[in-house]
Design a protein around this motif. Structure first.
Motif, PDB file in Angstrom:
ATOM      1  N   LEU A  30      44.632  43.393  48.286  1.00 53.47           N
ATOM      2  CA  LEU A  30      44.177  44.783  48.140  1.00 53.47           C
ATOM      3  C   LEU A  30      42.978  44.893  47.215  1.00 53.47           C
ATOM      4  O   LEU A  30      42.043  45.670  47.471  1.00 53.47           O
ATOM      5  CB  LEU A  30      45.333  45.662  47.633  1.00 53.47           C
ATOM      6  CG  LEU A  30      46.446  45.942  48.636  1.00 53.47           C
ATOM      7  CD1 LEU A  30      47.601  46.666  47.953  1.00 53.47           C
ATOM      8  CD2 LEU A  30      45.933  46.742  49.818  1.00 53.47           C
ATOM      9  N   GLU A  31      42.979  44.126  46.132  1.00 53.46           N
ATOM     10  CA  GLU A  31      41.832  44.132  45.220  1.00 53.46           C
ATOM     11  C   GLU A  31      40.579  43.615  45.928  1.00 53.46           C
ATOM     12  O   GLU A  31      39.484  44.155  45.742  1.00 53.46           O
ATOM     13  CB  GLU A  31      42.143  43.301  43.978  1.00 53.46           C
ATOM     14  CG  GLU A  31      43.106  43.969  43.022  1.00 53.46           C
ATOM     15  CD  GLU A  31      43.514  43.079  41.850  1.00 53.46           C
ATOM     16  OE1 GLU A  31      43.259  41.857  41.892  1.00 53.46           O
ATOM     17  OE2 GLU A  31      44.095  43.613  40.896  1.00 53.46           O
ATOM     18  N   GLU A  32      40.729  42.581  46.744  1.00 55.90           N
ATOM     19  CA  GLU A  32      39.594  42.042  47.495  1.00 55.90           C
ATOM     20  C   GLU A  32      39.093  43.067  48.512  1.00 55.90           C
ATOM     21  O   GLU A  32      37.888  43.262  48.671  1.00 55.90           O
ATOM     22  CB  GLU A  32      39.986  40.732  48.200  1.00 55.90           C
ATOM     23  CG  GLU A  32      38.885  40.109  49.010  1.00 55.90           C
ATOM     24  CD  GLU A  32      37.666  39.707  48.206  1.00 55.90           C
ATOM     25  OE1 GLU A  32      36.579  39.624  48.811  1.00 55.90           O
ATOM     26  OE2 GLU A  32      37.767  39.478  46.982  1.00 55.90           O
ATOM     27  N   GLU A  33      40.005  43.719  49.180  1.00 58.08           N
ATOM     28  CA  GLU A  33      39.631  44.749  50.145  1.00 58.08           C
ATOM     29  C   GLU A  33      38.906  45.904  49.449  1.00 58.08           C
ATOM     30  O   GLU A  33      37.895  46.409  49.948  1.00 58.08           O
ATOM     31  CB  GLU A  33      40.874  45.273  50.866  1.00 58.08           C
ATOM     32  CG  GLU A  33      40.575  46.285  51.944  1.00 58.08           C
ATOM     33  CD  GLU A  33      41.823  46.768  52.655  1.00 58.08           C
ATOM     34  OE1 GLU A  33      41.724  47.786  53.356  1.00 58.08           O
ATOM     35  OE2 GLU A  33      42.894  46.147  52.522  1.00 58.08           O
ATOM     36  N   LEU A  34      39.388  46.297  48.281  1.00 57.18           N
ATOM     37  CA  LEU A  34      38.732  47.351  47.506  1.00 57.18           C
ATOM     38  C   LEU A  34      37.332  46.915  47.085  1.00 57.18           C
ATOM     39  O   LEU A  34      36.378  47.701  47.186  1.00 57.18           O
ATOM     40  CB  LEU A  34      39.582  47.703  46.277  1.00 57.18           C
ATOM     41  CG  LEU A  34      38.995  48.745  45.326  1.00 57.18           C
ATOM     42  CD1 LEU A  34      38.816  50.081  46.034  1.00 57.18           C
ATOM     43  CD2 LEU A  34      39.878  48.908  44.107  1.00 57.18           C
ATOM     44  N   ARG A  35      37.198  45.661  46.645  1.00 61.93           N
ATOM     45  CA  ARG A  35      35.888  45.147  46.242  1.00 61.93           C
ATOM     46  C   ARG A  35      34.910  45.175  47.422  1.00 61.93           C
ATOM     47  O   ARG A  35      33.768  45.621  47.286  1.00 61.93           O
ATOM     48  CB  ARG A  35      36.021  43.724  45.701  1.00 61.93           C
ATOM     49  CG  ARG A  35      34.724  43.159  45.126  1.00 61.93           C
ATOM     50  CD  ARG A  35      34.820  41.674  44.811  1.00 61.93           C
ATOM     51  NE  ARG A  35      35.097  40.869  45.978  1.00 61.93           N
ATOM     52  CZ  ARG A  35      34.198  40.545  46.924  1.00 61.93           C
ATOM     53  NH1 ARG A  35      32.971  40.998  46.844  1.00 61.93           N
ATOM     54  NH2 ARG A  35      34.540  39.788  47.952  1.00 61.93           N
ATOM     55  N   ARG A  36      35.367  44.735  48.599  1.00 55.90           N
ATOM     56  CA  ARG A  36      34.506  44.753  49.787  1.00 55.90           C
ATOM     57  C   ARG A  36      34.127  46.173  50.173  1.00 55.90           C
ATOM     58  O   ARG A  36      32.980  46.455  50.536  1.00 55.90           O
ATOM     59  CB  ARG A  36      35.205  44.056  50.956  1.00 55.90           C
ATOM     60  CG  ARG A  36      35.175  42.558  50.884  1.00 55.90           C
ATOM     61  CD  ARG A  36      35.576  41.913  52.206  1.00 55.90           C
ATOM     62  NE  ARG A  36      36.828  42.426  52.754  1.00 55.90           N
ATOM     63  CZ  ARG A  36      38.033  41.921  52.522  1.00 55.90           C
ATOM     64  NH1 ARG A  36      38.164  40.874  51.746  1.00 55.90           N
ATOM     65  NH2 ARG A  36      39.106  42.462  53.085  1.00 55.90           N
TER      66      ARG A  36
END
Length: 108
Positions: A30-36
């Motif tokens: 989820l953090e990676e998705e938010l960053r993207r």
């Protein structure tokens, strides 16, 4: 009975650890998705700003060209009218009137 209790505790501990790993992996995803998503939003904003600036520059250039065209037309018209006035032959009455109004009016 103690073996069942120990086995149950081991299973509970393993389940807790597995759940903890799954939650950690999900959180990282989820953090990676938010960053993207944030990067995509920033890129979209930058692109929209660039397109807006290009549009403004194009409209300014369009307005400048229209104003220049209008100024050139007015200048051409004024030049044509000045040539027509300069080329016009004056009769004696018109010439006398101009002389009286401009030159002789200073002496009156």
């Amino acid at each position: 009975m103690s073996t069942d209790y120990t086995e149950t505790l081991k299973k509970i501990k393993e389940t807790e650890e597995a759940t903890s790993r799954e939650l950690l992996e999900r959180r990282k995803a989820l953090e990676e998705e938010l960053r993207r998503t944030e990067e995509d939003a920033a890129a979209s904003i930058a692109e929209a700003k660039r397109e807006g600036e290009e549009l403004v520059a194009a409209e300014v250039e369009k307005a400048r060209k229209a104003a220049q065209k209008e100024a050139d037309a007015l200048l051409a018209k004024a030049s044509k009218e000045a040539k027509e006035v300069a080329a016009r032959k004056l009769d004696k009455a018109a010439l006398k009137k101009i002389i009286d109004q401009t030159i002789l009016s200073e002496f009156k």
